[in-house]
Design a protein around this motif. Structure first.
Motif, PDB file in Angstrom:
ATOM      1  N   LYS A 189      36.814  30.875  31.607  1.00  0.00           N
ATOM      2  CA  LYS A 189      35.419  31.228  31.853  1.00  0.00           C
ATOM      3  C   LYS A 189      35.230  32.748  31.919  1.00  0.00           C
ATOM      4  O   LYS A 189      34.276  33.294  31.355  1.00  0.00           O
ATOM      5  N   GLU A 190      36.140  33.430  32.598  1.00  0.00           N
ATOM      6  CA  GLU A 190      36.008  34.882  32.691  1.00  0.00           C
ATOM      7  C   GLU A 190      36.156  35.533  31.319  1.00  0.00           C
ATOM      8  O   GLU A 190      35.445  36.481  30.986  1.00  0.00           O
ATOM      9  N   TRP A 191      37.079  35.018  30.534  1.00  0.00           N
ATOM     10  CA  TRP A 191      37.268  35.539  29.175  1.00  0.00           C
ATOM     11  C   TRP A 191      36.028  35.293  28.320  1.00  0.00           C
ATOM     12  O   TRP A 191      35.588  36.179  27.578  1.00  0.00           O
ATOM     13  N   LEU A 192      35.446  34.104  28.407  1.00  0.00           N
ATOM     14  CA  LEU A 192      34.224  33.812  27.656  1.00  0.00           C
ATOM     15  C   LEU A 192      33.086  34.749  28.062  1.00  0.00           C
ATOM     16  O   LEU A 192      32.387  35.319  27.219  1.00  0.00           O
ATOM     17  N   ASN A 193      32.903  34.908  29.356  1.00  0.00           N
ATOM     18  CA  ASN A 193      31.782  35.691  29.861  1.00  0.00           C
ATOM     19  C   ASN A 193      31.941  37.187  29.641  1.00  0.00           C
ATOM     20  O   ASN A 193      30.966  37.944  29.759  1.00  0.00           O
ATOM     21  N   ALA A 194      33.156  37.623  29.308  1.00  0.00           N
ATOM     22  CA  ALA A 194      33.397  39.045  29.077  1.00  0.00           C
ATOM     23  C   ALA A 194      32.914  39.515  27.717  1.00  0.00           C
ATOM     24  O   ALA A 194      32.859  40.721  27.465  1.00  0.00           O
ATOM     25  N   ASP A 195      32.561  38.603  26.839  1.00  0.00           N
ATOM     26  CA  ASP A 195      32.143  38.962  25.481  1.00  0.00           C
ATOM     27  C   ASP A 195      30.981  38.066  25.071  1.00  0.00           C
ATOM     28  O   ASP A 195      31.137  36.844  24.985  1.00  0.00           O
ATOM     29  N   ALA A 196      29.829  38.665  24.796  1.00  0.00           N
ATOM     30  CA  ALA A 196      28.625  37.889  24.483  1.00  0.00           C
ATOM     31  C   ALA A 196      28.802  37.032  23.241  1.00  0.00           C
ATOM     32  O   ALA A 196      28.250  35.931  23.157  1.00  0.00           O
ATOM     33  N   SER A 197      29.583  37.516  22.269  1.00  0.00           N
ATOM     34  CA  SER A 197      29.748  36.742  21.036  1.00  0.00           C
ATOM     35  C   SER A 197      30.566  35.482  21.279  1.00  0.00           C
ATOM     36  O   SER A 197      30.323  34.444  20.669  1.00  0.00           O
ATOM     37  N   ARG A 198      31.544  35.566  22.169  1.00  0.00           N
ATOM     38  CA  ARG A 198      32.324  34.377  22.500  1.00  0.00           C
ATOM     39  C   ARG A 198      31.438  33.338  23.179  1.00  0.00           C
ATOM     40  O   ARG A 198      31.479  32.150  22.854  1.00  0.00           O
ATOM     41  N   LYS A 199      30.666  33.808  24.125  1.00  0.00           N
ATOM     42  CA  LYS A 199      29.803  32.886  24.854  1.00  0.00           C
ATOM     43  C   LYS A 199      28.770  32.274  23.914  1.00  0.00           C
ATOM     44  O   LYS A 199      28.423  31.090  24.031  1.00  0.00           O
ATOM     45  N   ALA A 200      28.273  33.068  22.962  1.00  0.00           N
ATOM     46  CA  ALA A 200      27.314  32.546  21.986  1.00  0.00           C
ATOM     47  C   ALA A 200      27.946  31.443  21.144  1.00  0.00           C
ATOM     48  O   ALA A 200      27.317  30.422  20.847  1.00  0.00           O
ATOM     49  N   THR A 201      29.215  31.630  20.764  1.00  0.00           N
ATOM     50  CA  THR A 201      29.929  30.595  20.007  1.00  0.00           C
ATOM     51  C   THR A 201      30.045  29.320  20.829  1.00  0.00           C
ATOM     52  O   THR A 201      30.046  28.213  20.281  1.00  0.00           O
ATOM     53  N   ASN A 202      30.111  29.475  22.145  1.00  0.00           N
ATOM     54  CA  ASN A 202      30.200  28.331  23.051  1.00  0.00           C
ATOM     55  C   ASN A 202      28.817  27.880  23.516  1.00  0.00           C
ATOM     56  O   ASN A 202      28.660  27.329  24.611  1.00  0.00           O
ATOM     57  N   LEU A 203      27.807  28.145  22.660  1.00  0.00           N
ATOM     58  CA  LEU A 203      26.424  27.742  22.917  1.00  0.00           C
ATOM     59  C   LEU A 203      25.840  28.383  24.175  1.00  0.00           C
ATOM     60  O   LEU A 203      25.091  27.766  24.929  1.00  0.00           O
ATOM     61  N   ASP A 204      26.192  29.647  24.379  1.00  0.00           N
ATOM     62  CA  ASP A 204      25.671  30.430  25.503  1.00  0.00           C
ATOM     63  C   ASP A 204      25.944  29.781  26.848  1.00  0.00           C
ATOM     64  O   ASP A 204      25.127  29.868  27.780  1.00  0.00           O
ATOM     65  N   THR A 205      27.067  29.123  26.955  1.00  0.00           N
ATOM     66  CA  THR A 205      27.490  28.524  28.218  1.00  0.00           C
ATOM     67  C   THR A 205      28.974  28.772  28.402  1.00  0.00           C
ATOM     68  O   THR A 205      29.689  29.025  27.434  1.00  0.00           O
TER      69      THR A 205
END
Length: 400
Positions: free
Chosen positions: A301-317
């Motif tokens: 979760k911390e890794w996802l939230n550290a990069d907006a593009s990663r979180k966007a790939t995960n449907l902004d969640t």
């Protein structure tokens, strides 16, 4: 380094250096034919970036990228090698899958991780075997992926197990008559429908209506009307994700109100986005339920939230699904086998995988493979969409 400490190290790197300097990952394909080039080795990533399973492939690629961030190197013969990820898009297509596998082989990868979709993995399997390159499937659940292939392993459970689990769930929840929907020629869907039907019948249930459709169909009104006329209260539809919102939305339009039961491919936050309120009530099984490994959850979760593009790939969640966990584990399993073999040679890595018996450093708990190369798993997590969110319902175990 103890693998159980890797999650914590990843968190520390995120906080200390803002994703710079604690590990490396690459999103570009590598070239060359040697297993190692200087201080670098290549691991092939065999996933669908595009096609009908592109959404699932994107989830798995995120987790593999995170795993590479957590563990960017392996040590062989006392030498540390940086791992470069060689990404190949199989396009959810069996013909393209062969081309993707051949490219990985030509690139000199020491092993392969992937992928999402049993059909593409079956198509590529003999090429890995002939080249003596070990591969670890992520969420390819059809038994034929590993059957008769000494070089293909898998981190997830199989369709016979999954089908039995969902049949048990349906029958124990009072559904004694159901309908099924099968995609002709799709190994995943057909395999699950068969095992579900066999198990459900043994329990005393009856499959009243068995519907089928062809790949790439988009109008399901006819089969849904048949199901409505059958009077069943539950439908088992273990299709690829592409068809899930189409079925749910068209069923709503026809006034078909049933309990939808699916396989692991429907367990995605994309379904809630694509089907809206029509997705409420859907039940599916998954390889992992968030909360099962708090250390893995926190790091990812911390890794996802550290990069907006990663979180966007995960449907902004930052929600975690089963495909994330088994894909992370598949990468870690391959790294463990490379180090256990103390070799970059395919046969040695394959032998190390076959002998592996490890409990630390994985999201989904301990791993050991059976004679077919399948992870020995007897637990599935049942989740349901409630008020627009996937919620954990139960843990199902089948004793073998």
């Amino acid at each position: 380094m103890k693998r159980s400490k890797l999650f914590g190290i990843a968190l520390g790197c995120l906080m200390a250096v803002n994703l710079i300097g604690c590990g490396a990952s690459s999103s570009s394909s590598s070239t060359g034919s040697d297993a190692a080039s200087g201080d670098t080795i290549k691991i092939g990533i065999f996933e669908p970036k595009t096609g009908e399973n592109g959404g699932g492939g994107a989830q798995e690629e995120l987790a593999i990228e995170y795993a590479n961030y957590v563990r960017p190197t392996v040590t062989v013969g006392g030498k540390e090698y940086k791992i470069q990820l060689d990404w190949q898009d199989n396009q959810s297509d069996k013909t393209v899958a062969v081309t993707a596998a051949q490219k990985l082989i030509a690139d000199g990868v020491v092993g392969v991780v992937g992928g999402y979709g049993s059909g593409v993995c079956i198509a590529a399997g003999s090429y890995y075997s002939n080249a003596k390159i070990p591969a670890i499937g992520t969420s390819c659940t059809n038994a034929n992926v590993t059957l008769g292939n000494d070089y293909y392993f898998r981190a997830c459970y199989l369709d016979p197990f999954q089908g039995e689990v969902m049949a048990n769930w349906a029958y124990s929840n009072g559904f004694t008559e159901v309908a099924t929907i099968d995609n002709i020629g799709n190994e995943y869907t057909s395999g699950l429908v068969k095992t579900f039907t066999d198990s459900f019948t043994v329990l005393g249930g009856t499959v009243v209506d068995s519907e089928t459709f062809q790949t790439n169909e988009s109008d399901f009104k006819a089969i849904l009307t048949n199901i409505k006329n059958s009077g069943v209260k539950a439908v088992f539809a273990p299709t690829d994700y592409l068809y899930a919102p189409l079925l749910l939305n068209q069923a709503h339009d026809l006034g078909l109100d049933v309990q939808w039961i699916a396989g692991d491919t429907w367990y995605s936050n994309v379904l809630i986005q694509d089907a809206g309120d029509n997705a409420n009530g859907v039940v599916a099984d998954t390889f992992y339920s968030e909360g099962g490994n708090p250390e893995f959850d926190a790091g990812f979760k911390e890794w996802l939230n550290a990069d907006a593009s990663r979180k966007a790939t995960n449907l902004d969640t930052d929600a975690i699904v089963g495909n994330h966990a088994v894909s992370y584990d598949a990468y870690m399993l391959l790294c463990d086998a490379i180090e256990a073999a103390d070799s970059l040679e395919g046969p040695a890595i394959r032998d190390a995988l076959a002998a592996l018996d490890e409990s630390e450093g994985y999201a989904c708990g301990p791993y050991k493979f059976d004679a077919n190369g399948d992870a020995i798993k007897n637990t599935s997590y049942i989740c349901q969409i409630t008020s627009g969110e996937w919620t954990y319902q139960s843990t199902e175990t089948v004793q073998k």
